[in-house]
Design a protein around this motif. Sequence first.
Motif, PDB file in Angstrom:
ATOM      1  N   LEU A 153       0.989  -1.254   0.022  1.00  0.00           N
ATOM      2  CA  LEU A 153       0.356  -0.185   0.146  1.00  0.00           C
ATOM      3  C   LEU A 153       0.751   1.230  -0.426  1.00  0.00           C
ATOM      4  N   LYS A 154       2.076   1.572   0.804  1.00  0.00           N
ATOM      5  CA  LYS A 154       2.723   2.434   1.184  1.00  0.00           C
ATOM      6  C   LYS A 154       3.095   2.683  -0.728  1.00  0.00           C
ATOM      7  N   ASP A 155       4.240   1.958  -1.033  1.00  0.00           N
ATOM      8  CA  ASP A 155       3.983   1.919  -2.775  1.00  0.00           C
ATOM      9  C   ASP A 155       3.517   1.710  -3.889  1.00  0.00           C
ATOM     10  N   GLN A 156       1.855   1.751  -3.833  1.00  0.00           N
ATOM     11  CA  GLN A 156       1.277   1.707  -4.929  1.00  0.00           C
ATOM     12  C   GLN A 156       0.622   2.948  -4.322  1.00  0.00           C
ATOM     13  N   LYS A 157       0.585   3.142  -3.636  1.00  0.00           N
ATOM     14  CA  LYS A 157      -0.086   4.734  -3.211  1.00  0.00           C
ATOM     15  C   LYS A 157      -1.359   4.808  -3.504  1.00  0.00           C
ATOM     16  N   HIS A 158      -2.392   3.182  -3.145  1.00  0.00           N
ATOM     17  CA  HIS A 158      -3.423   3.028  -3.189  1.00  0.00           C
ATOM     18  C   HIS A 158      -3.660   2.134  -2.898  1.00  0.00           C
ATOM     19  N   SER A 159      -5.347   2.371  -1.949  1.00  0.00           N
ATOM     20  CA  SER A 159      -6.041   1.003  -1.386  1.00  0.00           C
ATOM     21  C   SER A 159      -7.396   0.479  -2.071  1.00  0.00           C
ATOM     22  N   LYS A 160      -7.578  -0.633  -3.395  1.00  0.00           N
ATOM     23  CA  LYS A 160      -8.610  -0.754  -3.831  1.00  0.00           C
ATOM     24  C   LYS A 160      -9.312  -1.944  -2.871  1.00  0.00           C
ATOM     25  N   ASN A 161      -8.926  -2.601  -1.931  1.00  0.00           N
ATOM     26  CA  ASN A 161      -9.650  -3.436  -1.247  1.00  0.00           C
ATOM     27  C   ASN A 161      -9.725  -3.049   0.470  1.00  0.00           C
ATOM     28  N   ARG A 162     -10.808  -3.974   0.602  1.00  0.00           N
ATOM     29  CA  ARG A 162     -11.683  -3.901   1.879  1.00  0.00           C
ATOM     30  C   ARG A 162     -11.329  -4.558   2.467  1.00  0.00           C
ATOM     31  N   VAL A 163     -11.669  -4.433   3.732  1.00  0.00           N
ATOM     32  CA  VAL A 163     -12.242  -5.979   4.703  1.00  0.00           C
ATOM     33  C   VAL A 163     -12.761  -6.141   4.904  1.00  0.00           C
ATOM     34  N   ALA A 164     -13.255  -7.706   4.128  1.00  0.00           N
ATOM     35  CA  ALA A 164     -14.655  -8.153   4.018  1.00  0.00           C
ATOM     36  C   ALA A 164     -14.456  -9.252   5.470  1.00  0.00           C
ATOM     37  N   ASP A 165     -12.868  -9.920   5.853  1.00  0.00           N
ATOM     38  CA  ASP A 165     -13.645 -10.893   7.000  1.00  0.00           C
ATOM     39  C   ASP A 165     -12.713 -11.057   8.410  1.00  0.00           C
ATOM     40  N   ILE A 166     -11.958 -10.945   9.430  1.00  0.00           N
ATOM     41  CA  ILE A 166     -10.913 -10.944   9.980  1.00  0.00           C
ATOM     42  C   ILE A 166     -11.268 -12.411  11.471  1.00  0.00           C
ATOM     43  N   VAL A 167      -9.866 -13.040  11.771  1.00  0.00           N
ATOM     44  CA  VAL A 167     -10.286 -13.584  12.208  1.00  0.00           C
ATOM     45  C   VAL A 167      -9.226 -13.129  14.029  1.00  0.00           C
ATOM     46  N   LEU A 168      -9.991 -13.976  14.547  1.00  0.00           N
ATOM     47  CA  LEU A 168      -9.055 -12.558  16.297  1.00  0.00           C
ATOM     48  C   LEU A 168      -8.430 -14.462  16.806  1.00  0.00           C
ATOM     49  N   ASP A 169      -7.380 -13.919  17.705  1.00  0.00           N
ATOM     50  CA  ASP A 169      -6.664 -15.251  18.031  1.00  0.00           C
ATOM     51  C   ASP A 169      -7.448 -15.189  20.469  1.00  0.00           C
ATOM     52  N   GLY A 170      -6.860 -15.365  20.798  1.00  0.00           N
ATOM     53  CA  GLY A 170      -7.380 -15.119  22.460  1.00  0.00           C
ATOM     54  C   GLY A 170      -7.280 -13.994  22.720  1.00  0.00           C
ATOM     55  N   SER A 171      -6.273 -13.703  22.370  1.00  0.00           N
ATOM     56  CA  SER A 171      -5.820 -12.120  22.864  1.00  0.00           C
ATOM     57  C   SER A 171      -6.572 -10.930  21.820  1.00  0.00           C
ATOM     58  N   GLY A 172      -7.534 -11.153  20.932  1.00  0.00           N
ATOM     59  CA  GLY A 172      -7.883  -9.831  20.622  1.00  0.00           C
ATOM     60  C   GLY A 172      -7.406  -9.360  18.960  1.00  0.00           C
ATOM     61  N   LYS A 173      -6.146 -10.168  19.480  1.00  0.00           N
ATOM     62  CA  LYS A 173      -5.186  -9.840  17.951  1.00  0.00           C
ATOM     63  C   LYS A 173      -6.171 -10.547  16.107  1.00  0.00           C
ATOM     64  N   ILE A 174      -6.105 -10.010  15.261  1.00  0.00           N
ATOM     65  CA  ILE A 174      -5.765 -10.760  14.381  1.00  0.00           C
ATOM     66  C   ILE A 174      -4.752 -11.576  13.964  1.00  0.00           C
ATOM     67  N   LYS A 175      -5.731 -12.883  13.509  1.00  0.00           N
ATOM     68  CA  LYS A 175      -4.311 -13.465  12.920  1.00  0.00           C
ATOM     69  C   LYS A 175      -4.379 -14.635  11.430  1.00  0.00           C
ATOM     70  N   GLU A 176      -5.925 -13.626  11.222  1.00  0.00           N
ATOM     71  CA  GLU A 176      -6.164 -14.065   9.890  1.00  0.00           C
ATOM     72  C   GLU A 176      -7.221 -13.072   9.316  1.00  0.00           C
ATOM     73  N   LEU A 177      -6.877 -11.952   7.853  1.00  0.00           N
ATOM     74  CA  LEU A 177      -7.598 -11.085   7.746  1.00  0.00           C
ATOM     75  C   LEU A 177      -7.954 -11.712   5.595  1.00  0.00           C
ATOM     76  N   GLU A 178      -9.568 -10.935   5.684  1.00  0.00           N
ATOM     77  CA  GLU A 178      -9.861 -11.570   4.313  1.00  0.00           C
ATOM     78  C   GLU A 178     -10.176 -10.350   3.437  1.00  0.00           C
ATOM     79  N   LEU A 179      -9.082  -9.721   2.924  1.00  0.00           N
ATOM     80  CA  LEU A 179      -9.648  -8.434   1.645  1.00  0.00           C
ATOM     81  C   LEU A 179     -10.751  -8.830   0.283  1.00  0.00           C
ATOM     82  N   THR A 180     -11.430  -8.323   0.353  1.00  0.00           N
ATOM     83  CA  THR A 180     -12.817  -7.864  -1.488  1.00  0.00           C
ATOM     84  C   THR A 180     -12.080  -6.604  -1.798  1.00  0.00           C
TER      85      THR A 180
END
Length: 219
Positions: free
Chosen positions: A189-216
Motif C-alpha cells: 500500500l505504501k508503494d502503490q499509494k492506492h488502497s483498492k481493497n476493503r476488509v471482508a472478514d477477520i479472525v481473532l486470536d485469544g488475545s483479540g488480535k487479528i490472526k487471519e485477514l480476508e480482503l475483497t
Amino acid sequence: MKIHFVPILRRPERWVLMAMIALISLGGVGCKSKKPVVEAPVYESPTAEQLKINEAKAALQALLNSPQSKTWAELEEKERKLKAIKDMGLTDGEIYALIKQVEAKLERERAFLEEEEARKKRDALVQSLNRTFSEIANAGNTNIANAKIADAMAMFSSGDIPVLIVISNAGGVKDYDRPTSIRDYLNYLKDQKHSKNRVADIVLDGSGKIKELELTKVN
C-alpha cells in the motif's frame, strides 16, 4: 253378655284431636326435610415461611418474564436479585425449579451480551483497519507511511499472518489472489499509494488480535 260402650267424642274434642294429629304430621315432615348445617371454613393466615415462599416465587417469575438485558449492568442486577433469593435457603420444590429456569435464562443473556460485545469490537476493528489502509496509501511521505505501518502492526498477532484477497465470488465459491502476509501488504500500500481493497472478514486470536485477514476488491 257384656256390652262395651265406645265413648263418643263431642265435636270440640274431635277438632282438638285432629289439630294435634296434623301438627305431629307436619313436624315429622319438617324434620325429614331439614338440611344439615354447613359450617364456614376457618381462614388461617399464611405463616412467615409461606409469605417468604410466595414473595420468592413472584420475584423469580418476574425475572423469567423480564426482557433480554441490553447492558451488563442490567444483567448484573438480575444476577444480584437471583442470588438474594437463593440465599434465603427456601426448601420448596417449585422455588428450586424456578431458580434453575432463571439461571438458564441469565446464561443465555450473558452469551448474547458477549456476542454483541465481540461483534461491536470486530466492527470497530474493521473500520479502523480500512481507515489505516487508506492513511498508509495516502501518506505524505515514506516516514509517515512507515509510522502508520508500525501502528497498524499492533493490531495483528504477527507480521506474517496470511492476507487472502478475494478476486471473484461465484455462487459462494471464492477465488483468491496469491496469498501474502500483512507486513508485505502494508508495504505494498505504501508503494502503490492506492488502497483498492476493503476488509471482508477477520479472525481473532485469544488475545483479540487479528490472526487471519480476508480482503475483497472494491469496484
